[in-house]
Scaffold this active site. Structure first.
Site, PDB file in Angstrom:
ATOM      1  N   TYR A 264      -1.079  -3.332 -47.187  1.00  0.00           N
ATOM      2  CA  TYR A 264      -1.982  -2.322 -47.726  1.00  0.00           C
ATOM      3  C   TYR A 264      -3.187  -2.966 -48.405  1.00  0.00           C
ATOM      4  CZ  TYR A 264       1.809   0.926 -46.729  1.00  0.00           C
ATOM      5  OH  TYR A 264       2.773   1.667 -46.089  1.00  0.00           O
TER       6      TYR A 264
ATOM      7  N   CYS B 190       5.642   2.914 -39.756  1.00  0.00           N
ATOM      8  CA  CYS B 190       6.672   2.064 -39.151  1.00  0.00           C
ATOM      9  C   CYS B 190       6.260   1.636 -37.746  1.00  0.00           C
ATOM     10  CB  CYS B 190       8.039   2.759 -39.129  1.00  0.00           C
ATOM     11  SG  CYS B 190       8.096   4.300 -38.238  1.00  0.00           S
ATOM     12  N   VAL B 191       6.792   0.488 -37.337  1.00  0.00           N
ATOM     13  CA  VAL B 191       6.486  -0.113 -36.038  1.00  0.00           C
ATOM     14  C   VAL B 191       7.804  -0.528 -35.391  1.00  0.00           C
ATOM     15  CG1 VAL B 191       5.322  -2.028 -34.850  1.00  0.00           C
ATOM     16  CG2 VAL B 191       4.235  -0.928 -36.823  1.00  0.00           C
TER      17      VAL B 191
ATOM     18  N   GLN C 284       1.674  -7.656 -34.387  1.00  0.00           N
ATOM     19  CA  GLN C 284       0.598  -7.585 -33.397  1.00  0.00           C
ATOM     20  C   GLN C 284      -0.547  -6.702 -33.890  1.00  0.00           C
ATOM     21  OE1 GLN C 284       1.860  -7.450 -29.121  1.00  0.00           O
ATOM     22  NE2 GLN C 284       3.913  -7.032 -29.937  1.00  0.00           N
TER      23      GLN C 284
END
Length: 264
Positions: A237, A192-193, A200
C-alpha cells in the site's frame, strides 16, 4: 491443478488445469427478491474477447489486464479467490473444503448485492478483477483467466467523521445534500491474488486502477485497512501511494487505517 467448486441446486467440483505459473455490456445484478440461490453459472464459459468488451476503465500490464468484472462467472471466481485467501493459512483444518465453498457462495451473494447497491453503506461498489491478457488463437475459460480481485466502494462520511470509524456510529444520518461531493470517499477491500500468479505486479496494478476509478468518481481520498502484523501488505500500500493515518487508533481487530490523497 486448481479446484473450483460450483454451486447450482447442488455442489459439484470441476478441476481447471492452469497452463502457466459498463457500457454496452449487460450486467446481471442479483435481484432483491431472488438472492437465495446462485444464477446458473457456466463454468466452461470462455472469457470475453477485447471486441466483446466495450468501454470501462482498464489497466494493461505485463501479461494481464485489470478491469471491472462483467460476467457472473467473474464475480464467482473473485469470490472463490477470496475464499482461498481467507483459508490459505488454515488448510490443515478438517472439512476446510466445505468451509471454503460456503464462504465463496456467501461472498458471491454479498458481492453481487453490493455492486447492485442493495447492501451496506456504499453509494456505489465496483468489483475489479485482473485477467490474463488476450492472446492470438488462445481462448481461456473465465475460471482459468481471473487471477486477482479487489472491491472499491464509494462512501459518504457520517456526521462528525473525517476518516472511516472516527466517531461512534450511533446514527446513520448523512451530511446535507449541499456537502454531498465534499464528504464522499473511496474504500478498498478484499485485495487478493491467486497463489500461482503472485509477484507479477497484479495487486499493485489493481490498486492503480482503483485509484483511477476513484478519481473519476470525484472523491479526494482513498482508504484501506490492513492487519497490523501484515508488513508485506503495508509495504504494497505504501508503494502505491497510501500513508498511515496517524490520528486513527488501532481498530478492534488489530487493523491499521491507511489513506491516499487523490488528485484529479
Amino acid at each position: 491443478m486448481e479446484t473450483f467448486p460450483m454451486s447450482y441446486r447442488q455442489w459439484r467440483t470441476m478441476k481447471i488445469q492452469c497452463s502457466d505459473s459498463s457500457h454496452n455490456v449487460h450486467l446481471s445484478p442479483v435481484s432483491q427478491n431472488n438472492i437465495t440461490r446462485l444464477p446458473e453459472l457456466a463454468f466452461d464459459r470462455l472469457q470475453l474477447s477485447d471486441q466483446e468488451l466495450c468501454g470501462g476503465q482498464r489497466r494493461t500490464f505485463g501479461r494481464f489486464v485489470a478491469r471491472g468484472a462483467v460476467l457472473d462467472e467473474e464475480y464467482w471466481t473473485a469470490a472463490w479467490l477470496r475464499s482461498e485467501a481467507h483459508y490459505e493459512s488454515l488448510s490443515y483444518m478438517r472439512h476446510v473444503a466445505s468451509y471454503k465453498r460456503k464462504y465463496a457462495e456467501e461472498e458471491f451473494y454479498g458481492l453481487k448485492r453490493r455492486c447492485s447497491g442493495q447492501e451496506g453503506n456504499s453509494l456505489k461498489c465496483f468489483c475489479i478483477v485482473a485477467v490474463k491478457k488476450e492472446e492470438k488463437n488462445v481462448r481461456r475459460t473465465v475460471l482459468n483467466s481471473v487471477v486477482g480481485t479487489l472491491d472499491l466502494s464509494i462512501r459518504q462520511f457520517l456526521q462528525g467523521e473525517t476518516f472511516p470509524g472516527e466517531v461512534k456510529r450511533a446514527s446513520a444520518i448523512l451530511m446535507g445534500h449541499e456537502a454531498y461531493d465534499a464528504h464522499r470517499y473511496a474504500y478498498v477491500a478484499n485485495v487478493c491474488v491467486s497463489k500461482y500468479a503472485r509477484r507479477q505486479g497484479i495487486a499493485s496494478n489493481m490498486l492503480y486502477l482503483a485509484t483511477d476509478v476513484a478519481i473519476s468518481a470525484g472523491v479526494k481520498r482513498l482508504f484501506v485497512c490492513v492487519n497490523a502484523d501484515n508488513k508485506p501488505a503495508q509495504d504494497l500500500y505504501r508503494k502505491t501511494g497510501f500513508e498511515l493515518v496517524e490520528a486513527a487508533p488501532l481498530l478492534k481487530d488489530q487493523r491499521l487505517l491507511m489513506c491516499m490523497e487523490l488528485k484529479s
